[in-house]
Structures are given as structure tokens and as C-alpha cells.
Motif scaffolding. Structure first.
Motif, PDB file in Angstrom:
ATOM      1  N   GLU A 202       3.628 -29.196 118.830  1.00 23.07           N
ATOM      2  CA  GLU A 202       3.623 -29.134 117.671  1.00 23.07           C
ATOM      3  C   GLU A 202       4.649 -30.705 116.728  1.00 23.07           C
ATOM      4  O   GLU A 202       5.774 -30.183 117.348  1.00 23.07           O
TER       5      GLU A 202
ATOM      6  N   THR B 177       5.165 -33.399 113.782  1.00 22.94           N
ATOM      7  CA  THR B 177       5.913 -33.397 112.315  1.00 22.94           C
ATOM      8  C   THR B 177       6.608 -34.438 111.566  1.00 22.94           C
ATOM      9  O   THR B 177       7.387 -34.403 112.504  1.00 22.94           O
TER      10      THR B 177
ATOM     11  N   THR C 262       3.308 -35.363 104.806  1.00 24.34           N
ATOM     12  CA  THR C 262       3.773 -35.210 105.481  1.00 24.34           C
ATOM     13  C   THR C 262       2.361 -35.258 106.726  1.00 24.34           C
ATOM     14  O   THR C 262       1.630 -34.563 106.638  1.00 24.34           O
TER      15      THR C 262
ATOM     16  N   THR D 180       1.512 -33.267 110.465  1.00 28.83           N
ATOM     17  CA  THR D 180       1.418 -31.968 111.081  1.00 28.83           C
ATOM     18  C   THR D 180       0.332 -32.018 112.213  1.00 28.83           C
ATOM     19  O   THR D 180      -0.569 -31.821 112.125  1.00 28.83           O
TER      20      THR D 180
END
Length: 172
Positions: A62, A64, A82, A84
Motif C-alpha cells: 500500500e 500513500t 492524497t 492511496t
């Protein structure tokens, strides 16, 4: 059996990201007499020093990261926010490779400031979809202006670059 279940979950997730928001929003925009065709282009700027990575279940990573989407055309302005992304590769591989090397599912959440069909607006903007191996993106952008302006468009883009969009929008 496990691979089939993973593919089913991935397909369901992708369908949920791409089809449900776009279908509902386009249907809602289509009932508004002020909805018009909207198209243009956008540039994606990624602030790579803000990148954070963590291993997640199933040998995935993952990411970010902070960034900006800059729009031109019928939607003009910037969204800062942002992203993700769940990348279908271990973090060691994902961090050592250029963006778009592996398939991923992503969502950008940001705040937009600019114009929709020539009228000033600001509000929440989301950009969600999939990045295919090679970096091609299929995604949906939804702008919810604080004053009632709205845009729901499909994006045809390249990861960490940008691309074009087309769909519907309405003024405030």
C-alpha cells in the motif's frame, strides 16, 4: 481456489470503484436540466518525497503519497490531496520499480479550487480506478462543489503523468 477468490475480490473491488460511483452520479446529473457535456485534460503531479509504503496482506504493497491534479478544459483548477494505492507486488519490488510496473487499485481524495463550466467553485474531488501494467489508467473523477457545482467524468490517463477526461458537469 485461492487465486480464483482473489481474482473475484479484485474484480468486485474494481467494479465497485469504477462503476457504482460513476453510474449513480451520472444518473443524478442526468436528471438535472443544467448538466452538460464536459471534457478536457489534466496533469498529475506526485510529491514522491511524501511516499509511504507498507506491506499488506496477500503479498501486496500500500502506497500513500501527496499530490496535485491540475485540470484544464471545462473543469479548470487544482485539486490537492492524497492518493492511496494497493499495488499487486511486494513493497520491495514496488519501491524499486517505476510507477505502472505492476497493476494497482487507487483512490485520490483532495480539495478542488477552480471553475466548472466557467463558474468558480471549490469542494471535494475524488479520482479512483485502476492502473494497468504499463501505466495506463482507467478511472472516474467526481467533483462535488460546495455550491452545488458537480462534475462526473471518466479519465483516460497515464500514471504520474495525467491525461484526458470526458463526462458531464453542471454549474452551481
Amino acid at each position: 481456489m485461492r487465486t480464483t477468490r482473489a481474482r473475484t475480490i479484485t474484480s468486485t473491488l474494481v467494479a465497485g470503484l469504477l462503476l457504482v460511483p460513476a453510474t449513480a452520479a451520472v444518473a443524478a446529473a442526468g436528471t438535472d436540466a443544467g448538466a452538460q457535456r464536459a471534457e478536457g485534460s489534466f496533469v498529475a503531479s506526485v510529491d514522491f518525497p511524501t511516499l509511504q509504503a507498507r506491506d499488506v496482506r496477500g503479498n501486496k504493497c500500500e502506497f500513500t503519497v501527496e499530490g496535485t491534479l491540475t485540470f484544464s478544459g471545462d473543469v479548470v483548477g487544482e485539486a490537492v490531496g492524497t492518493t492511496t494505492a494497493v499495488i499487486f507486488a511486494p513493497c520491495d519490488d514496488a519501491l524499486a520499480s517505476p510507477p505502472g510496473t505492476s497493476f494497482d487499485v487507487f483512490r485520490f481524495e483532495g480539495v478542488f479550487s477552480g471553475e466548472v463550466l466557467g463558474d468558480p467553485t471549490s469542494g471535494a474531488l475524488s479520482y479512483a480506478g485502476v492502473t494497468r501494467v504499463g501505466g495506463a489508467i482507467d478511472a472516474t473523477v467526481i467533483l462535488d462543489g460546495d455550491d452545488g457545482a458537480r462534475a462526473v467524468v471518466r479519465a483516460d490517463a497515464q500514471v504520474a503523468v495525467g491525461g484526458t477526461y470526458s463526462g458531464v458537469a453542471r454549474r452551481s
